[in-house]
Design an enzyme around this catalytic site. Structure first.
Site, short mmCIF file in Angstrom:
data_model
loop_
_atom_site.label_atom_id
_atom_site.label_comp_id
_atom_site.label_asym_id
_atom_site.label_seq_id
_atom_site.Cartn_x
_atom_site.Cartn_y
_atom_site.Cartn_z
N THR A 345 0.83 -1.20 0.00
CA THR A 345 0.00 0.00 0.00
C THR A 345 0.87 1.25 0.00
O THR A 345 0.57 2.22 -0.71
CB THR A 345 -0.92 0.00 1.24
N ARG A 367 5.38 -7.70 -6.93
CA ARG A 367 5.32 -9.13 -7.23
C ARG A 367 3.90 -9.53 -7.60
O ARG A 367 2.93 -8.90 -7.17
CB ARG A 367 5.77 -9.94 -6.01
N LYS A 378 -4.05 -14.95 3.58
CA LYS A 378 -3.60 -13.55 3.54
C LYS A 378 -4.49 -12.68 2.67
O LYS A 378 -4.65 -11.49 2.91
CB LYS A 378 -2.16 -13.52 3.00
N PHE A 628 8.51 -9.12 3.43
CA PHE A 628 8.68 -9.19 4.89
C PHE A 628 9.50 -8.02 5.43
O PHE A 628 9.52 -6.94 4.85
CB PHE A 628 9.28 -10.54 5.29
N TRP A 745 -3.92 5.09 2.38
CA TRP A 745 -4.98 4.09 2.35
C TRP A 745 -6.35 4.76 2.28
O TRP A 745 -7.23 4.32 1.55
CB TRP A 745 -4.87 3.19 3.59
#
Length: 892
Positions: A345, A367, A378, A628, A745
């Site tokens: 985001t 990705r 997820k 990550f 967001w």
């Protein structure tokens, strides 16, 4: 003179652009005499393509041929030499104005009439007439029998030279009178026999520019008139060549980088913020070919998939090879909660802010999400809220099929391994040889990949009939040791019951049973190769180097040994091209590759980054994301991906959330699907302050590589102003160049403008980027450096299996590869429950494996699953399809 100048100009353009071959296409209908013109053009440096359509061809057939040549990137000019009856507005205007060397389209004619001489191509015949005439001021010029674009162009140009213009057709009743008063007569078509020469007054200059210039001879019967039709013909040919030079110059310019002319999409954020799919569906994306044109892609550089996505061809890299790269920004994060902290985001919000609000060229490189998490736990990876890739359902579901291509290639190789073992175990050397090198049409020969294997074996023979029995045995037997096979089958679904399987149980496999497993498709080494490759040739070489097992002597067996490299490359030939999409504000995004972020490097592709860096230009930005936390994704980005690409990062954006910092400060466990405890929804400055230790550590990790870091605090509605201010203050005190709260967001790019400004400023700072370790160090030492300097471990401890593998890889010559640590992302240590900044621990290395084609060694820290499982209530419970509208529902 005109011809010589054109010849010199073309020669100069070719010297400046060695691969340039200026090409003119001429469409004719049973009109062969002009082939001689093609030979003349060739002599001065032009390549000419003659398209001779059969007599009786219709206008529609001519238009179809024109449209085909319009889209041919190797054709710079297009000319029509047709019978008069076939010229029409439809035919003439089918030619793209930028290829119209004869200037007959309405666009070119309109520019001429408006006086845009530099921006239009003038009909060569009209230019030739004007070249022959001198001092027209005050003279009367009659244009007779000339209509259409040439007639209009002539009248426009004559008028500008001060001539009094008369015009009429041959059948006009006032023709005799007009001929008698004219000082100059321009014949647009052949004079009819019933028009007496005596109507033309003595001394009149006569210029003929009829179409059949090369084959017709005219005698106007007056010694003192100047019949110059042949001169017009020669000049027109020269002028056409001059127009081709102009077209070629424009074509070269179009191939160069140019500032984007991007139409951004407007957002109208709602409160409360709707679901991601509702936001995506409320925004109408631009057609992808429009987006491609806006960012400088050429027609032949994209392959369109539907309305909103397209593959981009790698030829662009060659076209823009001299274009300076833009700035390279990596988005990483602190150690996340299981909910994620919003790196995707932030990535999208940042590029929306840069391009839609600060008018700076920028590209996001993401990705491709796996189907496993999409239907499992997820969800998707398109960003969220008003900072996402649209249409988000297309982004998250299949996209352009790259993961399916990887699955097909991976499983072809897996099938080849087991089949080869079976055939070697059940056949003699001679039988194997006869089947591997069969007689085809009476001839027996090695394939190219078999010849390469012979050379690797030291057998320099090309005739299959000359190999000795010993050489035949070496050639046909790979002698794979089944216990050493590391290549697994894959599927893009979370299927826990495939984590351990037995293959070969059918009677047809003659008892050759072995235990194996399935991995999720994105864990395939082919996916890691796709992300790290730099060209089709490089990908093919990497695919060939993939080690799938050892033979019974302990030597590696590769995909090249199995003879499958070419087939794998064929399956991957489209997957290697990045996919172009757009953000919710209409800015460009590349979606490409999706390597598993634990056992692989977890970054999008090198090729997407390289192409994007050329497209944004020197002052633009390419923002890509690492998987990550910074201890995993960022470290691998620098030490593995940057080594493969040769690219130097400009800035790291480190994403943090108050929620994650509270967890690291001692807050209760955060579990996906469970409501957050009150510590996360109410102000608690002490928890935030205590948890900032993790943020400080991740900033320090970034500083190990010498790259400026900007902290992006992803703000949630439950975060208090005091908590936000505290995090930003601590981040700056800890060495961050800046720390900025972001609201992308809920507000789109407008909510990340301050972050974009901070990133732009940081990118101009001194950059002292360096790798963490030298590749020449022993494998164990490289692992130790990462464990101690990045994770904060006291030391490492290798299991006997891991040490044995290290010794094996070193002996096999793979010791100088970078390290790709396979470790939990939920802690800096190997223990997910240890939050904050653990210290004093010994990092256990349970095993060490290698992805030789991808080009890294991956040590396993503890147990690492390569096949996720489905939870009790997977995401698919909420996903449905409306059979009437065909809209996806409930995707998140």
């Amino acid at each position: 003179k005109i011809t010589e100048n054109a010849k010199k100009s073309l020669a100069f353009l070719k010297r400046q652009n060695p691969r340039l071959e200026p090409t003119l296409a001429i469409i004719q209908v049973n009109y062969l005499p002009l082939v001689t013109v093609g030979i003349f053009f060739w002599q001065v440096g032009l390549r000419v393509i003659h398209i001779c359509l059969p007599e009786g061809s219709s206008k529609e057939e001519i238009v179809n041929e024109i449209l085909r040549l319009n889209e041919d990137p190797n054709v710079q000019g297009l000319a029509l030499d047709l019978p008069e009856s076939l010229y029409s507005s439809k035919v003439l205007n089918a030619v793209k104005p930028e290829k119209d060397v004869d200037g007959l389209s309405d666009v070119n004619l309109g520019r001429l009439v408006r006086g845009d001489a530099l921006d239009c191509l003038v009909p060569p015949t009209a230019c030739a007439v004007m070249e022959l005439l001198e001092d027209l001021d005050g003279k009367t010029v009659l244009v007779v029998g000339a209509g259409g674009a040439v007639g209009a162009a002539l009248q426009c140009m004559l008028q500008r030279e001060g001539a009094a213009i008369l015009s009429c057709q041959w059948q006009a009743p006032q023709l005799q009178t007009k001929l008698h008063h004219a000082d100059v007569v321009v014949l647009g078509s052949t004079k009819p026999d019933d028009v007496p020469v005596s109507w033309i007054k003595p001394g009149t200059i006569i210029i003929s520019c009829s179409r059949d210039l090369l084959s017709e001879k005219h005698n106007y019967g007056q010694q003192n008139s100047h019949a110059t039709e042949n001169a017009v013909g020669s000049l027109a040919i020269a002028m056409r060549m001059q127009n081709m030079v102009k077209n070629t110059e424009r074509w070269i310019q179009s191939q160069q980088y140019r500032k984007w002319d991007l139409r951004c999409l407007k957002l109208q954020p709602l409160s409360p913020v709707p679901s991601d799919i509702e936001i995506s569906r409320a925004q109408s994306p631009k057609a992808v070919d429009v987006l491609a044109k806006e960012i400088g892609l050429l027609t032949d550089e994209i392959e369109i998939y539907g309305q909103t996505k397209a593959k981009v061809r790698l030829s662009l890299l060659e076209r823009l090879k001299d274009q300076p790269d833009g700035k390279y920004v990596l988005v990483a994060g602190i150690t996340p909660t299981p909910l994620g902290e919003g790196k995707s985001t932030v990535t999208i919000g940042l590029v929306q802010a840069l391009t839609a609000h600060l008018n700076i060229n920028s590209f996001a490189c993401l990705r491709q999400p796996s189907q496993g998490p999409t239907f499992g736990v997820k969800g998707g990876a398109a960003g969220g809220g008003y900072a996402q890739v649209i249409p988000m359902e297309e982004f998250n579901l299949h996209l352009t099929g790259d993961i399916h291509a990887i699955t097909a290639a991976n499983n072809l190789l897996a099938a080849a391994i087991d089949a080869r073992i079976l055939h070697e175990n059940t056949q003699s050397d001679k039988a194997l040889y006869n089947r591997l090198v069969p007689v085809v049409n009476g001839v027996r020969g090695f394939s190219a990949i078999q010849l390469a294997r012979l050379r690797r074996l030291g057998i320099n023979k090309t005739d299959p009939g000359t190999l000795t029995e010993e050489e035949i045995s070496k050639f046909v037997r790979l002698d794979i040791d089944p216990s050493t096979i590391t290549w697994q089958r894959v599927v893009d679904t979370n299927d826990r019951f495939l984590r351990k399987v037995t293959v070969g149980q059918a009677n047809t496999e003659k008892g050759f049973v072995r235990q194996a497993q399935f991995d999720i498709a994105v864990a395939s080494e082919i996916m890691a190769i796709l992300a790290l490759t730099t060209s089709l040739q490089d990908m093919k070489e990497r695919l060939g180097k993939m080690v799938v097992a050892n033979d019974k002597k302990g030597e590696p067996v590769t995909a090249e040994d199995l003879g499958v490299t070419g087939a794998l490359a064929v399956l991957m030939k489209d997957a290697i091209k990045p996919t172009l999409m757009q953000t919710s504000e209409g800015t460009p995004v590349f979606v490409h590759a999706g390597p598993f972020a634990n056992i692989a490097h977890g970054n999008s592709s090198v090729l997407a980054d390289k192409i994007a860096l050329k497209l944004v230009g020197e002052k633009g930005f390419v923002v890509t994301e690492a998987g990550f936390g910074a201890d995993i994704g960022m470290e691998k980005f620098f030490n593995i991906k940057c080594r493969a690409s040769g690219l130097v990062p400009s800035v790291v954006v480190l994403v943090a959330t108050v929620r994650a910092l509270k967890m690291h400060g001692g807050g209760p466990n955060v579990t996906a699907g469970a409501p957050l405890k009150k510590e996360y929804t109410e102000e608690n400055l002490q928890l935030v302050a205590d948890g900032c230790c993790n943020l400080q550590k991740q900033i320090q990790i970034t500083q190990l590589f010498g790259v400026p870091v900007v902290v992006a605090l992803n703000v949630f509605k439950t975060d208090s102003p005091a908590e936000v201010d505290l995090v930003c203050k601590i981040a700056k005190q800890s060495g961050a160049f800046d720390a900025v709260p972001c609201n992308h967001w809920s507000a789109g790019g407008r909510g990340a403008v301050k972050l974009a400004q901070a990133v732009e400023e940081a990118a101009n700072q001194k950059n002292s980027f360096k790798y963490l370790y030298s590749l020449e160090l022993p494998i164990v030492e490289k692992i130790r450096i990462i464990a101690q300097k990045v994770y904060g471990a006291q030391d490492i401890e290798l299991s006997p299996t891991a040490q044995s593998q290290v010794d094996c890889y070193t002996r096999q010559g793979f010791g100088n590869l970078p390290i790709c640590m396979a470790k939990t992302h939920l802690s800096l240590s190997h223990q997910p429950e240890r939050k904050g900044v653990p210290t004093g621990f010994i990092l256990p290395i349970s095993d060490v494996r290698a992805s030789i084609g991808a080009g890294f060694i991956y040590p396993l820290v503890g147990t690492m699953s390569t096949m996720p499982g489905l939870p009790t209530r997977p995401c698919f419970y909420d996903i449905d399809l409306d059979p009437i509208t065909e809209q996806v529902k409930g995707l998140f």
